[in-house]
Design a protein around this motif. Structure first.
Motif, short mmCIF file in Angstrom:
data_model
loop_
_atom_site.label_atom_id
_atom_site.label_comp_id
_atom_site.label_asym_id
_atom_site.label_seq_id
_atom_site.Cartn_x
_atom_site.Cartn_y
_atom_site.Cartn_z
N PHE A 1 10.85 -7.91 -2.70
CA PHE A 1 9.68 -7.03 -2.83
C PHE A 1 9.84 -6.10 -4.04
O PHE A 1 8.94 -5.97 -4.87
N TYR A 2 11.00 -5.45 -4.13
CA TYR A 2 11.20 -4.51 -5.23
C TYR A 2 11.30 -5.20 -6.58
O TYR A 2 10.77 -4.71 -7.58
N LYS A 3 11.95 -6.35 -6.63
CA LYS A 3 12.03 -7.10 -7.89
C LYS A 3 10.63 -7.52 -8.33
O LYS A 3 10.29 -7.42 -9.52
N LYS A 4 9.82 -7.97 -7.38
CA LYS A 4 8.44 -8.37 -7.68
C LYS A 4 7.65 -7.19 -8.26
O LYS A 4 6.76 -7.37 -9.09
N ASN A 5 8.00 -5.99 -7.84
CA ASN A 5 7.30 -4.79 -8.30
C ASN A 5 7.96 -4.14 -9.52
O ASN A 5 7.66 -3.01 -9.86
N GLY A 6 8.89 -4.86 -10.16
CA GLY A 6 9.42 -4.41 -11.44
C GLY A 6 10.66 -3.55 -11.40
O GLY A 6 11.05 -2.97 -12.41
N PHE A 7 11.34 -3.49 -10.26
CA PHE A 7 12.57 -2.71 -10.16
C PHE A 7 13.74 -3.52 -10.71
O PHE A 7 13.78 -4.74 -10.57
N VAL A 8 14.71 -2.80 -11.30
CA VAL A 8 15.93 -3.43 -11.78
C VAL A 8 17.12 -2.68 -11.20
O VAL A 8 17.08 -1.46 -11.01
N LEU B 1 0.84 -1.21 0.00
CA LEU B 1 0.00 0.00 0.00
C LEU B 1 0.87 1.26 0.00
O LEU B 1 0.58 2.22 -0.72
N LEU B 2 1.93 1.26 0.81
CA LEU B 2 2.84 2.41 0.84
C LEU B 2 3.57 2.55 -0.50
O LEU B 2 3.73 3.67 -1.00
N TYR B 3 3.98 1.45 -1.07
CA TYR B 3 4.63 1.47 -2.38
C TYR B 3 3.67 2.03 -3.43
O TYR B 3 4.06 2.87 -4.27
N ASN B 4 2.41 1.60 -3.40
CA ASN B 4 1.42 2.10 -4.35
C ASN B 4 1.25 3.61 -4.19
O ASN B 4 1.08 4.34 -5.17
N GLN B 5 1.32 4.10 -2.95
CA GLN B 5 1.24 5.54 -2.70
C GLN B 5 2.45 6.25 -3.32
O GLN B 5 2.31 7.34 -3.87
N ALA B 6 3.61 5.63 -3.23
CA ALA B 6 4.81 6.22 -3.85
C ALA B 6 4.62 6.36 -5.36
O ALA B 6 4.95 7.41 -5.94
N LEU B 7 4.06 5.34 -6.00
CA LEU B 7 3.82 5.40 -7.44
C LEU B 7 2.81 6.48 -7.78
O LEU B 7 2.98 7.24 -8.75
N GLU C 1 21.99 -7.09 1.52
CA GLU C 1 21.67 -8.25 2.35
C GLU C 1 20.22 -8.26 2.84
O GLU C 1 19.82 -9.16 3.57
N ASN C 2 19.44 -7.27 2.47
CA ASN C 2 18.03 -7.22 2.87
C ASN C 2 17.20 -7.97 1.81
O ASN C 2 16.56 -7.37 0.95
N VAL C 3 17.24 -9.28 1.91
CA VAL C 3 16.62 -10.15 0.90
C VAL C 3 15.12 -9.90 0.80
O VAL C 3 14.56 -9.86 -0.31
N MET D 1 21.32 0.06 -5.96
CA MET D 1 20.42 1.10 -6.44
C MET D 1 19.54 0.49 -7.51
O MET D 1 20.03 -0.17 -8.43
N MET D 2 18.24 0.68 -7.34
CA MET D 2 17.27 0.05 -8.24
C MET D 2 16.31 1.12 -8.73
O MET D 2 16.06 2.11 -8.05
N LYS D 3 15.79 0.90 -9.94
CA LYS D 3 14.80 1.85 -10.45
C LYS D 3 13.73 1.15 -11.24
O LYS D 3 13.89 0.01 -11.68
N LYS D 4 12.64 1.88 -11.37
CA LYS D 4 11.49 1.39 -12.17
C LYS D 4 11.02 2.55 -13.03
O LYS D 4 10.69 3.62 -12.50
N VAL D 5 10.99 2.34 -14.33
CA VAL D 5 10.49 3.34 -15.26
C VAL D 5 8.96 3.27 -15.22
O VAL D 5 8.38 2.19 -15.23
N LEU D 6 8.34 4.44 -15.15
CA LEU D 6 6.88 4.51 -15.08
C LEU D 6 6.28 4.55 -16.48
O LEU D 6 6.90 5.07 -17.41
#
Length: 173
Positions: free
Chosen positions: A142-149, A111-117, A135-137, A167-172
């Motif tokens: 979570f971020y990979k599942k949400n499309g971050f690379v 929900l917080l991630y959706n708010q960020a988007l 090391e925070n698996v 460092m990870m990012k997701k193009v909108l």
């Protein structure tokens, strides 16, 4: 099923953010780091003045996840010069998605991630980015599942210790 509400914070919410930050950061990282490093980081990152200053920065946005009248997590996103690193005008940094351990697995982070988007889209950003400890698996998954690379790495200082953040990012769209 319990429902959660996400509210944008005001400057009066500083103690809630401070307490949530200390609790959730400790729950997540204390067992993997020295007590001294944790104490130093918590004092530097969550002292009253710093939290109040961050809340008053017009380029930082905070949201609290509530379960009834209980704050269970929060989101901090940054644009422009408030970003910790890239400071790209077309990007929004997700600096923190912190959720109480008692609420892991209850979709609060999503929900917080959706708010960020939603915030990124309302600010007309092209992409969102973040740094996450290598090391925070749980967070990485979570971020990979949400499309971050992954696109880079940087050093995160915890007390006097250096750790590597991916460092990870997701193009909108």
């Amino acid at each position: 099923m319990t429902s959660f509400i996400i509210n944008k914070t005001s400057s009066e919410d500083w103690e809630i953010i401070q307490n949530l930050g200390i609790q959730t950061f400790s729950e997540t990282f204390a067992e993997d780091n020295s007590e001294e490093a944790m104490e130093k980081y918590l004092e530097e990152s969550f002292n009253s003045g710093k939290v109040q200053s961050e809340l008053n920065n017009p380029n930082s946005h905070f949201y609290i996840a509530w379960e009834e009248d209980n704050p269970v997590g929060y989101l901090k996103v940054n644009s422009g010069k408030a970003q910790t690193e890239l400071q790209d005008d077309t990007s929004l940094e997700i600096e923190r998605i912190y959720v109480k351990k008692s609420h892991h697995g209850k979709k609060v982070g999503q929900l917080l991630y959706n708010q960020a988007l939603e915030t990124a889209r309302s600010l007309k950003k092209s992409y969102v980015w973040l740094g996450v400890w290598e090391e925070n698996v749980r967070a990485l998954n979570f971020y990979k599942k949400n499309g971050f690379v992954e696109f880079d790495k940087h050093i995160f200082r915890l007390g006097d210790e250096e750790q590597t953040d991916l460092m990870m990012k997701k193009v909108l769209d």
